[in-house]
Design an enzyme around this catalytic site. Structure first.
Site, PDB file in Angstrom:
ATOM      1  N   ASN A 198    -120.274 -48.644-121.378  1.00 10.62           N
ATOM      2  CA  ASN A 198    -120.294 -49.458-122.599  1.00 10.62           C
ATOM      3  C   ASN A 198    -120.497 -48.536-123.805  1.00 10.62           C
ATOM      4  O   ASN A 198    -121.584 -48.000-124.005  1.00 10.62           O
ATOM      5  CB  ASN A 198    -121.429 -50.487-122.502  1.00 10.62           C
ATOM      6  N   CYS A 225    -122.429 -54.884-130.426  1.00 14.35           N
ATOM      7  CA  CYS A 225    -121.190 -54.661-129.670  1.00 14.35           C
ATOM      8  C   CYS A 225    -120.000 -55.413-130.241  1.00 14.35           C
ATOM      9  O   CYS A 225    -118.869 -55.226-129.791  1.00 14.35           O
ATOM     10  CB  CYS A 225    -121.386 -55.023-128.202  1.00 14.35           C
ATOM     11  N   HIS A 230    -114.430 -56.558-124.712  1.00 15.19           N
ATOM     12  CA  HIS A 230    -115.501 -55.566-124.808  1.00 15.19           C
ATOM     13  C   HIS A 230    -115.935 -55.133-123.408  1.00 15.19           C
ATOM     14  O   HIS A 230    -116.155 -55.968-122.527  1.00 15.19           O
ATOM     15  CB  HIS A 230    -116.675 -56.185-125.573  1.00 15.19           C
TER      16      HIS A 230
HETATM   17  O1  UT7 Z   1    -122.688 -54.965-124.643  1.00 13.69           O
HETATM   18  C1  UT7 Z   1    -123.311 -56.217-124.616  1.00 13.69           C
HETATM   19  C2  UT7 Z   1    -124.648 -56.131-124.112  1.00 13.69           C
HETATM   20  N1  UT7 Z   1    -124.887 -55.839-122.744  1.00 13.69           N
HETATM   21  C3  UT7 Z   1    -124.379 -56.527-121.690  1.00 13.69           C
HETATM   22  O2  UT7 Z   1    -123.489 -57.336-121.784  1.00 13.69           O
HETATM   23  C4  UT7 Z   1    -125.024 -56.278-120.356  1.00 13.69           C
HETATM   24  C5  UT7 Z   1    -125.337 -57.570-119.654  1.00 13.69           C
HETATM   25  N2  UT7 Z   1    -126.095 -57.407-118.427  1.00 13.69           N
HETATM   26  C6  UT7 Z   1    -125.635 -56.758-117.334  1.00 13.69           C
HETATM   27  O3  UT7 Z   1    -124.559 -56.184-117.356  1.00 13.69           O
HETATM   28  C7  UT7 Z   1    -126.435 -56.842-116.072  1.00 13.69           C
HETATM   29  O4  UT7 Z   1    -127.474 -57.783-116.227  1.00 13.69           O
HETATM   30  C8  UT7 Z   1    -127.036 -55.484-115.620  1.00 13.69           C
HETATM   31  C9  UT7 Z   1    -125.931 -54.555-115.142  1.00 13.69           C
HETATM   32  C10 UT7 Z   1    -127.816 -54.841-116.741  1.00 13.69           C
HETATM   33  C11 UT7 Z   1    -127.984 -55.718-114.423  1.00 13.69           C
HETATM   34  O5  UT7 Z   1    -127.285 -56.374-113.382  1.00 13.69           O
HETATM   35  P1  UT7 Z   1    -127.940 -57.671-112.685  1.00 13.69           P
HETATM   36  O6  UT7 Z   1    -127.003 -58.079-111.635  1.00 13.69           O
HETATM   37  O7  UT7 Z   1    -128.239 -58.665-113.779  1.00 13.69           O
HETATM   38  O8  UT7 Z   1    -129.245 -57.069-112.045  1.00 13.69           O
HETATM   39  P2  UT7 Z   1    -130.767 -57.500-112.237  1.00 13.69           P
HETATM   40  O9  UT7 Z   1    -131.307 -56.992-113.519  1.00 13.69           O
HETATM   41  O10 UT7 Z   1    -130.910 -58.958-111.945  1.00 13.69           O
HETATM   42  O11 UT7 Z   1    -131.433 -56.741-111.042  1.00 13.69           O
HETATM   43  C12 UT7 Z   1    -131.120 -57.035-109.661  1.00 13.69           C
HETATM   44  C13 UT7 Z   1    -131.879 -56.066-108.790  1.00 13.69           C
HETATM   45  C14 UT7 Z   1    -133.374 -55.968-109.129  1.00 13.69           C
HETATM   46  O12 UT7 Z   1    -134.069 -55.741-107.920  1.00 13.69           O
HETATM   47  P3  UT7 Z   1    -134.814 -56.931-107.151  1.00 13.69           P
HETATM   48  O13 UT7 Z   1    -135.800 -57.493-108.133  1.00 13.69           O
HETATM   49  O14 UT7 Z   1    -133.736 -57.912-106.783  1.00 13.69           O
HETATM   50  O15 UT7 Z   1    -135.423 -56.244-105.979  1.00 13.69           O
HETATM   51  C15 UT7 Z   1    -133.443 -54.769-110.013  1.00 13.69           C
HETATM   52  O16 UT7 Z   1    -134.719 -54.167-109.999  1.00 13.69           O
HETATM   53  O17 UT7 Z   1    -131.368 -54.732-108.972  1.00 13.69           O
HETATM   54  C16 UT7 Z   1    -132.419 -53.851-109.387  1.00 13.69           C
HETATM   55  N3  UT7 Z   1    -131.856 -52.900-110.345  1.00 13.69           N
HETATM   56  C17 UT7 Z   1    -131.276 -51.751-109.963  1.00 13.69           C
HETATM   57  N4  UT7 Z   1    -131.092 -51.187-108.766  1.00 13.69           N
HETATM   58  C18 UT7 Z   1    -130.445 -50.015-108.723  1.00 13.69           C
HETATM   59  C19 UT7 Z   1    -131.793 -53.008-111.691  1.00 13.69           C
HETATM   60  N5  UT7 Z   1    -131.178 -51.933-112.198  1.00 13.69           N
HETATM   61  C20 UT7 Z   1    -130.854 -51.134-111.158  1.00 13.69           C
HETATM   62  C21 UT7 Z   1    -130.185 -49.899-111.051  1.00 13.69           C
HETATM   63  N6  UT7 Z   1    -130.004 -49.370-109.805  1.00 13.69           N
HETATM   64  N7  UT7 Z   1    -129.726 -49.226-112.104  1.00 13.69           N
END
Ligand code: UT7
Length: 331
Positions: A286, A116, A256
């Site tokens: 993204n 990225c 970004h």
């Molecule tokens: O371009 C550079 C590279 N990429 C990035 O910079 C991305 C960096 N990361 C992120 O943007 C975030 O970590 C994400 C958007 C990918 C995820 O957000 P998060 O707030 O870190 O969520 P999480 O992975 O901690 O998940 C929280 C909860 C989980 O459920 P439980 O365990 O709390 O019950 C996940 O299973 O949300 C759940 N979850 C979802 N729910 C609905 C994960 N993905 C989804 C989804 N829809 N798509």
């Protein structure tokens, strides 16, 4: 003779027609519009659906948009850099194909890959060719067909990424406008947290790996998120300090577009007025190498000669950095 600086003098862009909305994603994986919007800021992304069309298709269209707007003869372009994490194919340069297709027949060309951060590092590279005094027209394109490596059954990645391309032309400037300073970093100990493991030289594709989906992008979102928040803010602060800039001096932050919360955290860290934060993640998600030029394209009509823009990016590898640039023209 005054020092030559490298200024951006034109911008072009292209995104595919197909719009993948949060509502459509709700029918594909266990997710919902509220979760995606509140956690990422994304409402929709563009996807290149036509079979056989790769990143070069996006890059060619963005470059042609720039060429047409600027009225430049492609034969005058001396170098074409395609910043991308999703080249058309292995071995054959995507940039070489792109350059030939847009009629830049006198240019040499190469791909530049830093996940990225590809476009940000490409800005640094393009600027060096101009600053050397040897080159007058360098075309930098950021293009990615992320949909080519996304598993649309994995809700952790498929909601984030989209396809798109943007292009900028770098030319010499003798008024002191253009790229002023850069602070670029990388740390390979982060590569396990964001990668497509199979399909490269370490682990060539096998039918078993493909069956198991190991050629798709995997990310440990939380770890990437934490590193992105810390490092993007850190480099933005450093570039401000090094150039004696206060938040009032900055006209724009072009960060970004990976997650609205990461962009907001960077802006908060430098205490920047939210009206100065470029944002279009809601429309495209993204797009990896295309986020920064797509921002410039969408905000071009608001940019004025002399505007002070801070660019920041963070991506796989890990790679990250910040660039301070003075905008060279009013729309
Ligand atoms: O371009 C550079 C590279 N990429 C990035 O910079 C991305 C960096 N990361 C992120 O943007 C975030 O970590 C994400 C958007 C990918 C995820 O957000 P998060 O707030 O870190 O969520 P999480 O992975 O901690 O998940 C929280 C909860 C989980 O459920 P439980 O365990 O709390 O019950 C996940 O299973 O949300 C759940 N979850 C979802 N729910 C609905 C994960 N993905 C989804 C989804 N829809 N798509």
């Amino acid at each position: 003779m005054s020092k030559i600086s490298a200024a951006i003098t034109a911008v072009g862009a292209y995104v595919p027609d197909y719009v993948l909305t949060n509502q459509i994603l709700e029918t594909m994986v266990d997710t919902n519009d509220e979760w995606i919007t509140s956690r990422t800021g994304i409402k929709e992304r563009r996807i290149l659906k036509e079979e056989g069309k790769g990143t070069s298709f996006l890059a060619i269209n963005a470059a042609n948009d720039l060429i047409q707007k600027r009225g430049i003869d492609p034969k005058d372009i001396e170098l074409v850099i395609v910043a991308t994490a999703t080249p058309d194919m292995k071995a054959a340069s995507t940039a070489a194909y792109t350059a030939t297709q847009i009629g830049a027949i006198n240019a040499f060309s190469f791909d530049l890959e830093a996940a990225c951060s590809s476009f940000l590092f490409g800005m640094s590279t393009a600027a060096k060719y101009i600053e050397s005094g040897r080159y007058k027209n360098v075309l930098l394109i950021g293009a990615d067909k992320n949909s080519s490596m996304i598993n649309y059954e994995d809700r952790a990645t498929c909601i984030i990424f989209g396809d798109g391309a943007g292009a900028v032309l770098f030319e010499p400037n003798e008024e002191g406008l253009g790229l002023q300073d850069e602070y670029l970093r990388s740390d390979g100990s982060g590569r396990e947290f964001l990668q497509a493991t199979y399909g490269g030289s370490s682990y060539p594709s096998t039918s078993q790996a493909i069956d198991e989906g190991k050629h798709y992008v995997f990310q440990d979102g939380k770890t990437v998120f934490k590193n992105a928040v810390f490092n993007m803010a850190d480099v933005a602060v450093k570039i401000l300090e090094r150039n004696n800039l206060s938040n009032d001096d900055i006209s724009w932050l072009a960060a970004h577009q990976a997650n609205k919360r990461i962009i907001d955290a960077t802006a908060n860290r430098i205490d920047l007025d939210p009206n100065k934060v470029m944002m279009n993640i809601q429309k495209y998600g993204n797009t990896t190498s295309a986020t920064l030029p797509l921002l410039l394209h969408d905000y071009e009509s608001q940019l004025k000669k002399g505007d002070k823009i801070v660019f920041a990016a963070f991506g796989g590898g890990f790679t990250w950095g910040s660039i301070y640039l003075k905008w060279a023209y009013s729309a």
